[in-house]
Enzyme design. Structure first.
Site, PDB file in Angstrom:
ATOM      1  N   ASP A  32     -26.072   8.714  26.808  1.00 37.49           N
ATOM      2  CA  ASP A  32     -26.153   9.891  27.947  1.00 37.49           C
ATOM      3  C   ASP A  32     -27.630  10.481  28.081  1.00 37.49           C
ATOM      4  O   ASP A  32     -28.379  10.268  26.976  1.00 37.49           O
ATOM      5  CB  ASP A  32     -25.235  10.971  27.274  1.00 37.49           C
ATOM      6  CG  ASP A  32     -23.749  10.819  27.552  1.00 37.49           C
ATOM      7  OD1 ASP A  32     -23.445   9.608  27.758  1.00 37.49           O
ATOM      8  OD2 ASP A  32     -22.891  11.395  27.122  1.00 37.49           O
ATOM      9  N   HIS A 176     -27.108   8.709  22.716  1.00 38.53           N
ATOM     10  CA  HIS A 176     -27.973   9.477  23.706  1.00 38.53           C
ATOM     11  C   HIS A 176     -29.489   8.661  23.804  1.00 38.53           C
ATOM     12  O   HIS A 176     -29.599   8.061  22.665  1.00 38.53           O
ATOM     13  CB  HIS A 176     -28.352  11.030  23.294  1.00 38.53           C
ATOM     14  CG  HIS A 176     -27.103  11.740  23.551  1.00 38.53           C
ATOM     15  ND1 HIS A 176     -26.094  11.652  22.343  1.00 38.53           N
ATOM     16  CD2 HIS A 176     -26.559  12.667  24.431  1.00 38.53           C
ATOM     17  CE1 HIS A 176     -25.061  12.615  23.027  1.00 38.53           C
ATOM     18  NE2 HIS A 176     -25.597  13.208  24.139  1.00 38.53           N
TER      19      HIS A 176
HETATM   20 ZN   LIG Z   1     -25.415  15.029  28.150  1.00 40.22          ZN
END
Ligand SMILES: [Zn+2]
Length: 202
Positions: A32, A176
Site C-alpha cells: 500500500d 507497505h
Molecule cells: Zn494506506
C-alpha cells in the site's frame, strides 16, 4: 501487541481478505501507499524471487515518470488506495464515489490498464464505501495478515515474524512501500517459500 491487530476477520462477503488456492498452498503480497521511492528496489526483490504482487496506490503519488510500466510488465497488479488517503468513512456517499472515481480515472489514464481492486485507506470503510466501490466495479480488498510494517521502522525482523507466525493458505498479506519492508522482503519471501507456499496475484 494484540494479536487481533495482525489477523483481520471480515463479516462482509463482498470484501476480500483471502483467496481460494487449491491445489497448491499460496498467498498474496499487497503493498500500500505507493508509488514510493523504494518501489524500484521492491520490484528488484520480487523479480529476483520471481514473485507477483498487488500494489494499491494513492493516485496523487502517481506520475507518468514513476515505474508503473515496470510494475505491469513484470506481472504485478495495480489497484487504487484512493486519491490521497483520507478516511473515507468521514465522507458522504457522493464524496467517496467521487474520490474513488477520480483515483481510478487517473491510474487508468496513465497506465492504460483497468483498475479492478480497491483497498480502503486505513482499512476503514462503511456501507457507502462498499456501495461506491460496487458502482465503480471495484472489488474491495482488505487482508488476512497485517505485517504492522509501518510501526516497525527499526525492527524489520518483527515484520517477518508477524507474517510467518500467522501464515495460512490463501492469506492476503498487508505490506507497505517502506524502507523497512524492503529490508525484510527477501527473507520474508524465502521463508514463506520454504514453508511450501507459492505467491499469486489477486
Ligand atoms: Zn494506506
Amino acid at each position: 501487541m494484540n494479536n487481533s491487530r495482525v489477523v483481520y476477520d471480515s463479516n462482509d462477503s463482498s470484501v476480500l481478505t483471502s483467496i481460494k488456492t487449491q491445489p497448491q498452498k499460496s498467498v498474496v503480497l499487497t503493498f500500500d501507499d505507493g508509488p514510493s521511492s523504494v518501489l524500484d528496489s521492491i520490484l528488484d526483490v520480487l523479480k529476483e524471487e520471481n514473485v507477483p504482487a498487488t500494489f494499491f496506490w494513492q493516485s496523487r503519488l502517481l506520475y507518468e515518470s514513476r515505474p508503473w510500466k515496470r510494475v505491469l510488465e513484470e506481472g504485478h497488479q495495480i489497484g487504487t488506495h484512493s486519491t490521497k488517503h483520507v478516511n473515507l468513512t468521514n465522507l458522504s456517499y457522493e464524496e467517496q464515489y467521487k474520490d474513488l472515481a477520480q483515483s481510478v480515472a487517473k491510474i487508468e489514464a496513465i497506465t492504460r490498464n483497468k483498475v479492478v481492486y480497491f483497498r480502503p485507506p486505513f482499512g476503514q470503510y462503511n456501507a457507502h464505501t462498499l456501495s461506491a466501490a460496487k458502482a465503480l466495479n471495484l472489488v474491495p480488498v482488505m487482508w488476512r495478515i497485517s505485517s504492522m510494517d509501518w510501526e516497525l521502522k527499526n525492527n524489520p525482523d518483527q515484520i517477518i515474524s508477524y507474517v510467518i507466525d500467522h501464515i495460512e493458505d490463501g492469506a492476503i498479506i498487508l505490506l507497505h512501500e517502506l524502507q523497512q519492508t524492503l529490508e525484510a522482503l527477501p527473507t520474508l519471501i524465502k521463508t514463506i517459500k520454504s514453508m511450501g507456499y507459492t505467491f499469486r496475484n489477486l
